[in-house]
Write a protein that holds these residues in place. Structure first.
Motif, PDB file in Angstrom:
ATOM      1  N   PHE A  51       0.873  -1.026   0.204  1.00  0.00           N
ATOM      2  CA  PHE A  51       0.074  -0.250   0.182  1.00  0.00           C
ATOM      3  C   PHE A  51       0.753   0.939  -0.102  1.00  0.00           C
ATOM      4  O   PHE A  51       2.226   1.544   0.310  1.00  0.00           O
ATOM      5  CB  PHE A  51      -0.648   0.119   0.831  1.00  0.00           C
ATOM      6  N   SER A  52       0.087   2.286  -0.690  1.00  0.00           N
ATOM      7  CA  SER A  52       0.944   3.380  -0.700  1.00  0.00           C
ATOM      8  C   SER A  52       0.364   4.380  -0.265  1.00  0.00           C
ATOM      9  O   SER A  52      -0.954   4.239   0.168  1.00  0.00           O
ATOM     10  CB  SER A  52       1.739   3.942  -2.351  1.00  0.00           C
ATOM     11  N   THR A  82     -21.139   7.746   7.057  1.00  0.00           N
ATOM     12  CA  THR A  82     -19.488   8.814   6.838  1.00  0.00           C
ATOM     13  C   THR A  82     -18.714   8.288   6.307  1.00  0.00           C
ATOM     14  O   THR A  82     -17.406   8.946   6.261  1.00  0.00           O
ATOM     15  CB  THR A  82     -19.590   9.079   8.210  1.00  0.00           C
ATOM     16  N   GLY A  83     -18.975   6.433   5.957  1.00  0.00           N
ATOM     17  CA  GLY A  83     -17.814   5.972   5.722  1.00  0.00           C
ATOM     18  C   GLY A  83     -17.222   5.470   6.649  1.00  0.00           C
ATOM     19  O   GLY A  83     -17.146   5.745   7.762  1.00  0.00           O
ATOM     20  N   GLY A  84     -15.567   5.218   5.635  1.00  0.00           N
ATOM     21  CA  GLY A  84     -14.412   5.797   6.407  1.00  0.00           C
ATOM     22  C   GLY A  84     -13.584   6.904   6.708  1.00  0.00           C
ATOM     23  O   GLY A  84     -12.587   6.736   7.102  1.00  0.00           O
ATOM     24  N   ALA A  85     -14.862   8.045   6.939  1.00  0.00           N
ATOM     25  CA  ALA A  85     -14.314   8.796   7.068  1.00  0.00           C
ATOM     26  C   ALA A  85     -13.117   8.969   8.867  1.00  0.00           C
ATOM     27  O   ALA A  85     -12.190   9.687   9.095  1.00  0.00           O
ATOM     28  CB  ALA A  85     -15.430  10.081   7.524  1.00  0.00           C
ATOM     29  N   ALA A  86     -14.069   8.374   9.645  1.00  0.00           N
ATOM     30  CA  ALA A  86     -13.051   8.330  11.366  1.00  0.00           C
ATOM     31  C   ALA A  86     -12.220   7.007  11.195  1.00  0.00           C
ATOM     32  O   ALA A  86     -11.074   7.163  12.121  1.00  0.00           O
ATOM     33  CB  ALA A  86     -14.223   7.588  12.223  1.00  0.00           C
ATOM     34  N   ALA A  87     -11.027   6.898  10.170  1.00  0.00           N
ATOM     35  CA  ALA A  87     -10.555   6.122  10.529  1.00  0.00           C
ATOM     36  C   ALA A  87      -9.031   6.189   9.754  1.00  0.00           C
ATOM     37  O   ALA A  87      -8.690   8.281  10.380  1.00  0.00           O
ATOM     38  CB  ALA A  87     -10.157   5.172   8.282  1.00  0.00           C
ATOM     39  N   ASP A  88      -8.154   5.758  11.182  1.00  0.00           N
ATOM     40  CA  ASP A  88      -6.987   6.580  11.077  1.00  0.00           C
ATOM     41  C   ASP A  88      -5.852   6.623  10.024  1.00  0.00           C
ATOM     42  O   ASP A  88      -6.248   5.466   9.260  1.00  0.00           O
ATOM     43  CB  ASP A  88      -6.331   5.849  12.542  1.00  0.00           C
ATOM     44  N   ASP A  89      -4.359   6.945  10.106  1.00  0.00           N
ATOM     45  CA  ASP A  89      -3.917   6.546   9.659  1.00  0.00           C
ATOM     46  C   ASP A  89      -3.712   5.534   8.724  1.00  0.00           C
ATOM     47  O   ASP A  89      -3.096   4.839   7.542  1.00  0.00           O
ATOM     48  CB  ASP A  89      -2.812   7.519   9.794  1.00  0.00           C
ATOM     49  N   ALA A  90      -3.411   4.319   9.832  1.00  0.00           N
ATOM     50  CA  ALA A  90      -3.479   3.255   9.692  1.00  0.00           C
ATOM     51  C   ALA A  90      -4.269   2.515   8.567  1.00  0.00           C
ATOM     52  O   ALA A  90      -3.712   1.118   8.226  1.00  0.00           O
ATOM     53  CB  ALA A  90      -2.582   2.132  10.492  1.00  0.00           C
ATOM     54  N   GLN A  91      -5.292   2.851   8.696  1.00  0.00           N
ATOM     55  CA  GLN A  91      -6.760   2.109   7.710  1.00  0.00           C
ATOM     56  C   GLN A  91      -6.498   3.028   6.748  1.00  0.00           C
ATOM     57  O   GLN A  91      -7.859   3.328   6.211  1.00  0.00           O
ATOM     58  CB  GLN A  91      -7.759   1.881   8.750  1.00  0.00           C
ATOM     59  N   VAL A  92      -5.779   4.194   5.903  1.00  0.00           N
ATOM     60  CA  VAL A  92      -6.017   4.450   4.452  1.00  0.00           C
ATOM     61  C   VAL A  92      -4.831   3.994   3.476  1.00  0.00           C
ATOM     62  O   VAL A  92      -3.353   3.541   4.183  1.00  0.00           O
ATOM     63  CB  VAL A  92      -5.554   6.235   5.391  1.00  0.00           C
ATOM     64  N   PHE A  93      -5.508   3.084   2.785  1.00  0.00           N
ATOM     65  CA  PHE A  93      -4.609   2.662   1.932  1.00  0.00           C
ATOM     66  C   PHE A  93      -5.010   2.913   0.269  1.00  0.00           C
ATOM     67  O   PHE A  93      -6.252   3.488  -0.197  1.00  0.00           O
ATOM     68  CB  PHE A  93      -4.730   0.914   1.428  1.00  0.00           C
ATOM     69  N   THR A  94      -3.756   3.935  -0.588  1.00  0.00           N
ATOM     70  CA  THR A  94      -4.011   3.603  -1.782  1.00  0.00           C
ATOM     71  C   THR A  94      -3.537   2.283  -2.549  1.00  0.00           C
ATOM     72  O   THR A  94      -2.569   1.812  -2.413  1.00  0.00           O
ATOM     73  CB  THR A  94      -2.986   4.058  -2.540  1.00  0.00           C
ATOM     74  N   VAL A 111     -14.155  -2.272  10.570  1.00  0.00           N
ATOM     75  CA  VAL A 111     -12.646  -1.838  11.169  1.00  0.00           C
ATOM     76  C   VAL A 111     -12.863   0.210  10.045  1.00  0.00           C
ATOM     77  O   VAL A 111     -13.212  -0.468   9.044  1.00  0.00           O
ATOM     78  CB  VAL A 111     -11.340  -1.901  11.025  1.00  0.00           C
ATOM     79  N   PRO A 112     -12.952   0.707  10.378  1.00  0.00           N
ATOM     80  CA  PRO A 112     -12.947   2.094   9.833  1.00  0.00           C
ATOM     81  C   PRO A 112     -11.696   1.884   8.869  1.00  0.00           C
ATOM     82  O   PRO A 112     -10.478   2.077   9.718  1.00  0.00           O
ATOM     83  CB  PRO A 112     -13.411   3.382  10.580  1.00  0.00           C
ATOM     84  N   LYS A 113     -12.184   2.447   7.587  1.00  0.00           N
ATOM     85  CA  LYS A 113     -11.156   2.289   6.375  1.00  0.00           C
ATOM     86  C   LYS A 113     -11.337   3.218   4.758  1.00  0.00           C
ATOM     87  O   LYS A 113     -12.612   3.348   4.539  1.00  0.00           O
ATOM     88  CB  LYS A 113     -10.726   0.535   5.873  1.00  0.00           C
ATOM     89  N   ILE A 114     -10.301   3.819   4.569  1.00  0.00           N
ATOM     90  CA  ILE A 114     -10.729   4.802   3.580  1.00  0.00           C
ATOM     91  C   ILE A 114      -9.492   3.902   2.253  1.00  0.00           C
ATOM     92  O   ILE A 114      -8.463   4.031   2.672  1.00  0.00           O
ATOM     93  CB  ILE A 114     -10.125   5.748   3.777  1.00  0.00           C
ATOM     94  N   ILE A 115      -9.737   3.726   1.146  1.00  0.00           N
ATOM     95  CA  ILE A 115      -9.384   3.091  -0.082  1.00  0.00           C
ATOM     96  C   ILE A 115      -9.431   3.542  -1.391  1.00  0.00           C
ATOM     97  O   ILE A 115     -10.851   3.548  -1.269  1.00  0.00           O
ATOM     98  CB  ILE A 115      -9.980   1.673  -0.067  1.00  0.00           C
ATOM     99  N   TYR A 116      -8.284   4.673  -1.030  1.00  0.00           N
ATOM    100  CA  TYR A 116      -8.787   4.840  -3.347  1.00  0.00           C
ATOM    101  C   TYR A 116      -7.492   4.587  -3.731  1.00  0.00           C
ATOM    102  O   TYR A 116      -6.926   3.221  -3.796  1.00  0.00           O
ATOM    103  CB  TYR A 116      -7.058   5.895  -2.595  1.00  0.00           C
ATOM    104  N   VAL A 117      -8.448   4.304  -5.039  1.00  0.00           N
ATOM    105  CA  VAL A 117      -8.576   3.320  -6.124  1.00  0.00           C
ATOM    106  C   VAL A 117      -7.262   4.110  -7.097  1.00  0.00           C
ATOM    107  O   VAL A 117      -7.851   5.795  -7.555  1.00  0.00           O
ATOM    108  CB  VAL A 117      -9.051   2.756  -6.503  1.00  0.00           C
ATOM    109  N   ARG A 118      -6.510   3.533  -7.600  1.00  0.00           N
ATOM    110  CA  ARG A 118      -5.802   4.219  -8.331  1.00  0.00           C
ATOM    111  C   ARG A 118      -5.029   3.389  -9.820  1.00  0.00           C
ATOM    112  O   ARG A 118      -4.776   1.771  -9.522  1.00  0.00           O
ATOM    113  CB  ARG A 118      -4.198   4.832  -8.192  1.00  0.00           C
ATOM    114  N   GLY A 119      -5.661   4.039 -10.751  1.00  0.00           N
ATOM    115  CA  GLY A 119      -5.724   3.044 -12.060  1.00  0.00           C
ATOM    116  C   GLY A 119      -6.525   1.616 -12.617  1.00  0.00           C
ATOM    117  O   GLY A 119      -7.374   2.404 -11.805  1.00  0.00           O
TER     118      GLY A 119
END
Length: 465
Positions: A51-52, A82-94, A111-119
């Motif tokens: 993950f980046s 609110t989705g994963g808006a409360a995710a901590d930095d360890a649960q934010v992925f690209t 677990v609250p998470k934000i997943i960014y999809v690239r490409g």
């Protein structure tokens, strides 16, 4: 029948990998991510979900932390979405690959998470990211030719397929399902980066989950390699496919925004005809069933598909009463043959959407009014060629009510309820205008013509302002 996603199989490997930085996956992780029956070459390693953290939003704006606005449709009810808006930095992925996406989703964990999809991410890939074809999934001697020979209605009759070839088809389908079905858990935001984030061949399964956001993504070609023949469907039989691009089952507080969903790459119209029926490869684009509730679908594009959106999955599923509350606004439905949407039981607010039927396209209807449905439609625009009439836009199956106002048909105001009741030829009872509720959660409702222009400019992936 859809195969259940093997939730939790990768959890031990994921937890360990987080501690080790994903530099190598051990044998447990290899077993968790490898496709059953597809062995890895000697010495090969599974693709590391490295993950980046390189998402660089515009100053002051992070789409991953966005939440649904107050009053923006049914998903804003109560605590909102609110989705994963409360995710901590360890649960934010690209993520850039299927392996990375599956690991970030963590088997559908809450677990609250934000997943960014690239490409572009292709779900039909093995553990090393290599493409998988339908032939790679086929097992136990399954071939399309053998299946067609075994279940030709002229010799098989009207019984449900059974025996070796049906068993082989089901086993082959299960192998594909392990790759393409991806469980999305509660408190998740899944968002595309930029204008070209694509999930290809994937079926996002939001099952018994709450508080989910999907935005700025193109989802294309959830292609079923192994359709099943159903001899008695529709009187003539039909092919049944397994995958929706997004399927909400028992989900609540879901916001789908600025997505583009289509069959791009493999249109069903290009498939052959077997047993006198089109060999369908796709199911719904976005289906909302099994008691799902409090959903907003906004500023999205649904294109070039047969059955776009089913809300409520059965006339006898009375447990759906009081649920299936959905808002559809500022969406484009272009080249969609039917189900835009078809509704059972739900209270569905349909406003400021644009419907376009291209010349020569297959078209059946847009709004399906079914058992105990309560559609409240306002200021929607329809553009069609000459062979499609205003009377074709609404179809009823045991429906009883439809509120509609402000509709425009090829630029002219129309009363779709009056037209439906005049032209239904007595095949269904007249629909009443009182649906028993009035929407309270919504933004400004523009005239149909203005809404159509706004949708043309702003709906779909890559167009978030």
């Amino acid at each position: 029948m859809r195969m259940a996603h093997p939730q939790g199989r990768g959890v031990p490997a994921i937890s360990r990998a987080k501690r080790t930085g994903w530099t190598r996956l051990g044998t447990t992780a290899l077993a968790a991510v490898a496709l059953v029956g597809l062995t890895l070459p000697a010495g090969a390693q599974a693709e590391p979900p490295a993950f980046s953290r390189d998402y660089a939003p515009a100053p002051g704006r992070d789409l991953g932390r966005d939440v649904l606005g107050a009053d923006d449709g049914w998903a804003a009810e109560g605590a909102g979405t609110t989705g994963g808006a409360a995710a901590d930095d360890a649960q934010v992925f690209t993520v850039r690959t299927r392996a990375q996406l599956a690991a970030a989703l963590d088997g559908g964990s809450p677990v609250p998470k934000i997943i960014y999809v690239r490409g572009t991410i292709d779900a039909n890939t093995d553990a090393q990211g290599r493409p998988l074809s339908c032939a790679d999934y086929a097992t136990d001697g399954y071939t399309t030719e053998k299946y067609l020979t075994a279940y030709d209605p002229r010799t098989w009759g009207g019984q449900k397929p059974s025996g070796p070839q049906e068993e082989a088809r089901a086993a082959s389908a299960a192998r594909q399902a392990e790759r393409v079905e991806l469980a999305v858990g509660s408190n998740t935001t899944l968002v595309g980066i930029g204008r070209d984030a694509v999930l290809k061949g994937a079926s996002l399964q939001v099952k018994d989950a709450s508080n989910v956001i999907a935005r700025n993504l193109e989802l294309r070609d959830a292609y079923d390699c192994f359709p099943v023949w159903q001899p008695n469907t529709g009187g003539l039989g039909d092919w049944k496919t397994a995958y929706d691009n997004i399927w909400l089952r028992g989900a609540n507080h879901v916001w789908v925004d600025h997505v583009t969903i289509s069959d791009k790459g493999h249109p069903d119209a290009a498939e052959p005809t077997y047993f006198g029926r089109n060999y369908l490869r796709h199911d719904g684009l976005l289906d909302i069933t099994n008691g799902s509730d409090l959903v907003t679908v906004s500023w999205s594009r649904f294109a070039d598909h047969d059955k776009a959106m089913l809300i409520g999955n059965g006339d006898n599923v009375t447990t759906d009463r009081g649920k299936l509350r959905v808002t559809l606004h500022h969406n484009s439905f272009k080249g969609v043959a039917q189900r835009a949407p078809r509704v059972r039981f739900g209270q569905v607010h349909v406003y400021n959407n644009a419907y376009e039927v291209p010349e020569g396209a297959d078209y059946r209807y847009s709004w399906g009014v079914s058992t105990e449905s309560r559609i409240y439609a306002e200021n929607n625009a329809f553009t069609t060629p000459g062979h499609v009439e205003a009377a074709d836009l609404v179809k009823s199956w045991n429906g009883s009510a439809l509120h509609q106002s402000g509709a425009e048909f090829n630029g002219y105001p129309v009363d779709l309820l009056a037209i439906h009741n005049s032209y239904n030829s007595g095949s269904e009872r007249d629909l009443e205008p009182d649906v028993g509720w009035t929407p309270a959660l919504h933004g400004p409702i523009d005239g149909a013509a203005k809404a159509a222009k706004d949708v043309a400019r702003g709906a779909g992936a890559g167009r978030i302002g």
